[in-house]
Design a protein around this motif. Structure first.
Motif, PDB file in Angstrom:
ATOM      1  N   ALA A 270      -1.587   8.261   7.016  1.00  0.00           N
ATOM      2  CA  ALA A 270      -2.194   9.122   5.992  1.00  0.00           C
ATOM      3  C   ALA A 270      -1.128   9.515   4.968  1.00  0.00           C
ATOM      4  N   ALA A 271      -1.385   9.191   3.697  1.00  0.00           N
ATOM      5  CA  ALA A 271      -0.406   9.434   2.635  1.00  0.00           C
ATOM      6  C   ALA A 271      -0.145  10.917   2.431  1.00  0.00           C
ATOM      7  N   LEU A 272       1.118  11.246   2.121  1.00  0.00           N
ATOM      8  CA  LEU A 272       1.505  12.616   1.782  1.00  0.00           C
ATOM      9  C   LEU A 272       1.498  12.757   0.269  1.00  0.00           C
ATOM     10  N   SER A 273       1.234  13.965  -0.215  1.00  0.00           N
ATOM     11  CA  SER A 273       1.243  14.224  -1.656  1.00  0.00           C
ATOM     12  C   SER A 273       2.325  15.239  -1.976  1.00  0.00           C
TER      13      SER A 273
ATOM     14  N   ASP B  13       0.815  -1.223   0.000  1.00  0.00           N
ATOM     15  CA  ASP B  13       0.000   0.000   0.000  1.00  0.00           C
ATOM     16  C   ASP B  13       0.848   1.273   0.000  1.00  0.00           C
ATOM     17  N   HIS B  14       2.118   1.155   0.403  1.00  0.00           N
ATOM     18  CA  HIS B  14       2.994   2.322   0.531  1.00  0.00           C
ATOM     19  C   HIS B  14       4.263   2.144  -0.301  1.00  0.00           C
ATOM     20  N   ALA B  15       4.111   1.695  -1.552  1.00  0.00           N
ATOM     21  CA  ALA B  15       5.275   1.454  -2.406  1.00  0.00           C
ATOM     22  C   ALA B  15       5.204   2.255  -3.705  1.00  0.00           C
ATOM     23  N   ASN B  16       4.735   3.502  -3.616  1.00  0.00           N
ATOM     24  CA  ASN B  16       4.636   4.349  -4.811  1.00  0.00           C
ATOM     25  C   ASN B  16       5.930   5.085  -5.124  1.00  0.00           C
ATOM     26  N   GLY B  17       6.861   5.120  -4.185  1.00  0.00           N
ATOM     27  CA  GLY B  17       8.153   5.754  -4.409  1.00  0.00           C
ATOM     28  C   GLY B  17       8.165   7.234  -4.063  1.00  0.00           C
ATOM     29  N   THR B  18       9.382   7.766  -3.930  1.00  0.00           N
ATOM     30  CA  THR B  18       9.596   9.180  -3.666  1.00  0.00           C
ATOM     31  C   THR B  18      10.532   9.738  -4.727  1.00  0.00           C
TER      32      THR B  18
ATOM     33  N   LEU C 211       5.755   8.201   1.275  1.00  0.00           N
ATOM     34  CA  LEU C 211       5.725   8.869   2.570  1.00  0.00           C
ATOM     35  C   LEU C 211       4.304   8.983   3.113  1.00  0.00           C
ATOM     36  N   SER C 212       4.198   8.881   4.438  1.00  0.00           N
ATOM     37  CA  SER C 212       2.914   9.050   5.109  1.00  0.00           C
ATOM     38  C   SER C 212       3.159   9.554   6.528  1.00  0.00           C
TER      39      SER C 212
END
Length: 96
Positions: A82-85, A47-52, A77-78
């Protein structure tokens, strides 16, 4: 935590610098970030593997947190789940 503090991910290569910080736990890849890099890296949750992206600023919806990515990685990042944009750049003034 205070502005200027550098945090390192426990699950990927991501490193961030705190620009603005509120109340909550800063996470990368679903795991809390810390001051020191662990000897062995874990794996980011699906769920948290979208990258930075390096050089991008990440903010929460309320505007309490702002992080600057200084080293990219696979985790996203979260804050307390809660996910950060990414923060949009301010438009330049028009020159007539």
């Amino acid at each position: 935590m205070k502005p200027g503090t550098k945090l390192k991910s426990a699950v990927c290569d991501t490193e961030v610098m705190i620009i603005r910080c509120g109340e909550g736990a800063i996470e990368c890849g679903g795991a809390p970030m810390g001051d020191a890099k662990p000897e062995t890296l874990g794996t980011p949750s699906a769920d948290h593997a979208n990258g930075t992206l390096m050089g991008k600023r990440y903010v929460d919806a309320a505007g309490a947190f702002e992080l600057l990515c200084v080293k990219p990685g696979k985790g996203s990042l979260s804050v307390s789940g809660a996910a950060l944009s990414t923060k949009d750049a301010k438009p330049l003034p028009a020159s007539d």
